[in-house]
Motif scaffolding. Structure first.
Motif, PDB file in Angstrom:
ATOM      1  N   HIS A   6       0.809  -1.214   0.000  1.00  0.00           N
ATOM      2  CA  HIS A   6       0.000   0.000   0.000  1.00  0.00           C
ATOM      3  C   HIS A   6       0.846   1.270   0.000  1.00  0.00           C
ATOM      4  O   HIS A   6       0.300   2.368   0.091  1.00  0.00           O
ATOM      5  N   LYS A  36       3.466  -1.740  -4.726  1.00  0.00           N
ATOM      6  CA  LYS A  36       3.081  -2.865  -5.583  1.00  0.00           C
ATOM      7  C   LYS A  36       4.121  -3.136  -6.666  1.00  0.00           C
ATOM      8  O   LYS A  36       4.219  -4.257  -7.160  1.00  0.00           O
ATOM      9  N   LYS A  94      -0.221  -9.974  -6.519  1.00  0.00           N
ATOM     10  CA  LYS A  94      -0.648  -8.783  -5.783  1.00  0.00           C
ATOM     11  C   LYS A  94      -0.155  -7.500  -6.441  1.00  0.00           C
ATOM     12  O   LYS A  94      -0.735  -6.434  -6.234  1.00  0.00           O
ATOM     13  N   SER A  95       0.893  -7.571  -7.223  1.00  0.00           N
ATOM     14  CA  SER A  95       1.426  -6.367  -7.859  1.00  0.00           C
ATOM     15  C   SER A  95       0.535  -5.883  -8.996  1.00  0.00           C
ATOM     16  O   SER A  95       0.686  -4.769  -9.467  1.00  0.00           O
ATOM     17  N   THR A  97      -3.017  -4.671 -10.811  1.00  0.00           N
ATOM     18  CA  THR A  97      -4.064  -3.750 -10.383  1.00  0.00           C
ATOM     19  C   THR A  97      -5.416  -4.406 -10.598  1.00  0.00           C
ATOM     20  O   THR A  97      -5.546  -5.336 -11.385  1.00  0.00           O
ATOM     21  N   GLN A  99      -9.564  -5.303  -8.776  1.00  0.00           N
ATOM     22  CA  GLN A  99     -10.243  -5.792  -7.584  1.00  0.00           C
ATOM     23  C   GLN A  99      -9.744  -7.170  -7.169  1.00  0.00           C
ATOM     24  O   GLN A  99      -9.541  -7.439  -5.988  1.00  0.00           O
ATOM     25  N   ASP A 102      -6.358  -6.819  -5.518  1.00  0.00           N
ATOM     26  CA  ASP A 102      -6.487  -6.086  -4.256  1.00  0.00           C
ATOM     27  C   ASP A 102      -7.096  -6.940  -3.151  1.00  0.00           C
ATOM     28  O   ASP A 102      -6.729  -6.821  -1.995  1.00  0.00           O
ATOM     29  N   SER A 103      -8.033  -7.816  -3.511  1.00  0.00           N
ATOM     30  CA  SER A 103      -8.707  -8.610  -2.491  1.00  0.00           C
ATOM     31  C   SER A 103      -8.036  -9.961  -2.219  1.00  0.00           C
ATOM     32  O   SER A 103      -8.375 -10.623  -1.240  1.00  0.00           O
TER      33      SER A 103
END
Length: 115
Positions: A6, A36, A94-95, A97, A99, A102-103
């Motif tokens: 973050h 990220k 996770k890097s 972009t 939803q 992010d989840s």
């Protein structure tokens, strides 16, 4: 666990400064390297953002991998080698972009067989 994901570009620059490399903060902010995007920072990528001193590249790359808690990826791998680091594979997802990225949690990643 993954608070660095973050981080803003300015947070990454502060971290680089805290490592003793204030001369490179503009390289990270100017190239929009957020938390990220740290997964992509290694000795191959650092010259692209303006860091060319080899010793500095080695140290920064080491600190990035240490922060992420992963091994340095081997881009030329033999099939005889053990599988890649699961945490590194998770952080690559996770890097991204969106939803889903992010989840995604580490537990979900392992449960869904993404390793």
């Amino acid at each position: 666990m993954d608070a660095f994901l973050h981080w803003s570009c300015q947070d990454v620059a502060k971290w680089i400064d805290s490592l003793g490399y204030p001369q490179y903060t503009a390289c990270f902010t100017g190239n929009f390297i957020s938390g990220k995007k740290l997964i992509y920072i290694n000795c191959c990528y650092l010259p692209r953002i303006g860091i060319t001193d080899f010793e500095d590249m080695k140290v920064i790359s080491h600190h990035v991998r240490e922060l992420l808690g992963i091994e340095d990826p081997l881009w030329i791998r033999s099939i005889a080698l053990p599988p890649r680091d699961k945490r590194g594979l998770y952080l690559e997802q996770k890097s991204q972009t969106g939803q889903r990225a992010d989840s995604l949690t580490y537990a979900q990643f392992l449960r869904d067989g993404n390793n």
